[in-house]
Design an enzyme around this catalytic site. Sequence first.
Site, PDB file in Angstrom:
ATOM      1  CE  LYS A 137      -3.860  -2.353   2.242  1.00 46.20           C
ATOM      2  NZ  LYS A 137      -4.526  -2.753   3.477  1.00 46.20           N
TER       3      LYS A 137
ATOM      4  CD  GLN B  24      -3.485  -4.294   6.630  1.00 48.36           C
ATOM      5  OE1 GLN B  24      -3.363  -3.331   5.879  1.00 48.36           O
ATOM      6  NE2 GLN B  24      -4.124  -5.391   6.262  1.00 48.36           N
TER       7      GLN B  24
ATOM      8  CG  ASP C 145     -10.105  -0.261   5.073  1.00 50.70           C
ATOM      9  OD1 ASP C 145      -9.814  -0.563   3.908  1.00 50.70           O
ATOM     10  OD2 ASP C 145      -9.454  -0.617   6.060  1.00 50.70           O
TER      11      ASP C 145
END
Length: 281
Positions: A52, A96, A119
Amino acid sequence: MILIDGKKIAAELREELRQEVVELKAKHNKIPGLTVILIGDMAPSQIYVRMKEKAANEVGLKSEVIRYPEAVEEKIVLDKIEELNKDESISGILVQLPLPKHIDKQKVIETILPGKDVDGFHPMNVGNLSSGYESSVPCTPLGCYLMIKKIEPNLTGKKAVMIGRSNLNGKPMAQLLLKENCTVTITHSKTKDLKAECLEADIIVAAVGIPELVKADWVKKDAIVIDVGINKTDNGIVGDVAFDEVSKVARALTPVPGGVGPMTIACLLKNTIECFKRSQK
Ligand code: NAP
């Protein structure tokens, strides 16, 4: 059969996003910023975060990774999120997953400002997506959606079957396809006849976690099949779809690896830029 090349489509998307970042910088004199919080040293999470970060740098985003040891107190993480919420140079925050057991995942998700929730997991974004309002959309289904639209721009009236009903994949995917006027069925582990459901589908999105569950005789001729699954087996990584046999009946199919995975990361960058643009309105 069209092999849906997620790597290529993701590279094209990243190039579009790179150009957009240049334009945004010229217009606002600042660039979107993404902060990733990584807790612990689980190998897959470390790899995802590195990918990422690399992709964010490639498109010119300001990117930062904050690392905490496995035993970090929940309050330290929540306080850091509050601090990032207030920081105007940060457009997107991602924590994460999975988290260590002593940290409440839902509390973490709900502490992130919905406008910085890249997200798309915050209940406000989930609600906005299902109500048809502007929202962040979870990166994996967004990537699947963009690939499906490349193959079939007009989805009106198509029958779509989601295999799996997770908040991460099946449910948001269903919302995206419903918005495109598909007739959507969401299946799960208690579905009575999964094969029969799949045989009705013009579009199948498999997000289950069972190696090669979807067989050729489950797939209608010329269906579009998107394989989200990532399963470690003795023969390497395979998806939820039996690729070799399904490729003989499907109209289009994503490979594993090289399909949904690269699109997921590109969509995280897209979401960061969208959050930035909304914050400038
Ligand atoms: P999850 O939260 O474990 O959900 C799995 C879903 O599959 C559940 O809804 C479950 O039903 C359903 N299911 C289980 N067995 C089934 C069966 N025999 N028939 C029909 N449905 C069944 O998984 P997830 O997080 O959505 O992830 C799914 C897969 O995608 C995993 O392999 C994961 O590694 C992969 N993944 C890939 C990416 C990527 O970027 N490519 C991103 C995220 C996830 P119940 O609800 O009834 O339990």
